[in-house]
Design a protein around this motif. Structure first.
Motif, PDB file in Angstrom:
ATOM      1  N   TYR A  43      -8.951 -22.400  88.537  1.00  0.00           N
ATOM      2  CA  TYR A  43      -9.197 -22.749  86.683  1.00  0.00           C
ATOM      3  C   TYR A  43      -8.511 -23.954  86.752  1.00  0.00           C
ATOM      4  O   TYR A  43      -7.640 -24.732  88.299  1.00  0.00           O
ATOM      5  N   THR A  78      -9.421 -22.406  79.940  1.00  0.00           N
ATOM      6  CA  THR A  78      -9.646 -21.743  78.752  1.00  0.00           C
ATOM      7  C   THR A  78     -10.551 -22.151  78.019  1.00  0.00           C
ATOM      8  O   THR A  78     -10.320 -21.548  76.194  1.00  0.00           O
ATOM      9  N   ASP A 104     -13.644 -18.701  79.675  1.00  0.00           N
ATOM     10  CA  ASP A 104     -12.500 -18.138  79.555  1.00  0.00           C
ATOM     11  C   ASP A 104     -11.412 -18.095  78.238  1.00  0.00           C
ATOM     12  O   ASP A 104     -10.587 -18.211  78.066  1.00  0.00           O
ATOM     13  N   ALA A 107      -9.099 -15.899  76.901  1.00  0.00           N
ATOM     14  CA  ALA A 107      -8.079 -15.977  78.432  1.00  0.00           C
ATOM     15  C   ALA A 107      -8.341 -14.335  78.792  1.00  0.00           C
ATOM     16  O   ALA A 107      -6.943 -14.473  79.110  1.00  0.00           O
ATOM     17  N   ALA A 110      -7.566 -14.918  82.923  1.00  0.00           N
ATOM     18  CA  ALA A 110      -7.018 -15.692  83.094  1.00  0.00           C
ATOM     19  C   ALA A 110      -5.626 -14.737  82.832  1.00  0.00           C
ATOM     20  O   ALA A 110      -4.605 -15.132  83.394  1.00  0.00           O
ATOM     21  N   ASP A 111      -5.315 -13.717  81.501  1.00  0.00           N
ATOM     22  CA  ASP A 111      -4.730 -13.032  81.589  1.00  0.00           C
ATOM     23  C   ASP A 111      -4.417 -11.327  82.676  1.00  0.00           C
ATOM     24  O   ASP A 111      -3.352 -11.286  83.218  1.00  0.00           O
ATOM     25  N   LEU A 116      -1.524 -17.322  83.124  1.00  0.00           N
ATOM     26  CA  LEU A 116      -1.291 -18.606  81.735  1.00  0.00           C
ATOM     27  C   LEU A 116       0.088 -18.628  81.836  1.00  0.00           C
ATOM     28  O   LEU A 116       0.545 -17.964  81.501  1.00  0.00           O
ATOM     29  N   HIS A 121      -0.623 -21.982  76.781  1.00  0.00           N
ATOM     30  CA  HIS A 121      -1.307 -21.549  76.337  1.00  0.00           C
ATOM     31  C   HIS A 121      -3.012 -21.265  76.760  1.00  0.00           C
ATOM     32  O   HIS A 121      -3.496 -21.737  76.635  1.00  0.00           O
ATOM     33  N   ALA A 123      -4.353 -22.126  81.562  1.00  0.00           N
ATOM     34  CA  ALA A 123      -4.078 -21.603  82.927  1.00  0.00           C
ATOM     35  C   ALA A 123      -3.836 -22.764  83.410  1.00  0.00           C
ATOM     36  O   ALA A 123      -3.892 -23.452  83.441  1.00  0.00           O
TER      37      ALA A 123
END
Length: 181
Positions: A43, A78, A104, A107, A110-111, A116, A121, A123
């Protein structure tokens, strides 16, 4: 944050690849895609930034080395698939980064991974090496301002694939540690 030994989450995410066509709703679930392959997911925080393209190009330059090890390289941020496409079209080096880019933008993945940045807000710069059984075998997470070393990711993949004890600074072809009998 998910870590070593955790099962990679089964989440379907939009994906963008190449520069020849507009995104058309393509998606990818890394737990069902690429059966029997290792997956290297990295990411980056945001498209159209400064450190991120250096990493993407760095990974792209050794993509064949990952493939030689039965590993699939996957990038993610993201951002949306359309933003990914625009960024790729704006830079020939990024356009040549021929591997899937997860979009994503909700997210969700990622979440679920726990990567995150709560303030920005986006990654973190996170890398996951996932084995063919979808178990996370290695994780590296950097802050937003520090790029990664793709060759180190490859070195760690090599070590993981030996299933042996690998000492500090071990490289493919070096001797592994032997436990005295």
């Amino acid at each position: 944050m998910l870590t070593i030994g955790d099962t990679f989450p089964a989440i379907t995410v939009p994906v963008q690849q190449g520069t020849s066509a507009l995104p058309a709703g393509e998606t990818l679930d890394l737990t069902t895609a690429y059966p029997g392959k290792w997956k290297v997911l990295f990411y980056w925080p945001k498209d159209f930034t400064f450190v991120c393209p250096t990493e993407i190009v760095g990974y792209s330059q050794i993509k064949g080395d990952f493939e030689d090890r039965d590993a699939v390289l996957i990038g993610a941020s993201t951002d949306t698939a359309h933003v990914h496409l625009a960024w790729r079209k704006s830079d020939p080096d990024l356009a040549a980064a021929d591997f899937p880019w997860l979009a994503d933008n909700g997210a969700k993945l990622a979440d679920a991974l726990g990567i995150l940045d709560k303030n920005e807000h986006v990654a973190f710069r996170a890398t996951f090496i996932v084995d063919p059984d979808n178990v996370i075998q290695a994780v590296q997470v950097n802050g937003l301002n520090v790029g990664r070393n793709p060759a180190e990711t490859l070195r760690v993949l090599d070590a993981l694939q030996t299933d042996e004890l690998c000492p500090c600074n071990w490289n493919k072809g070096d001797d592994v540690l032997q436990v005295a009998a």
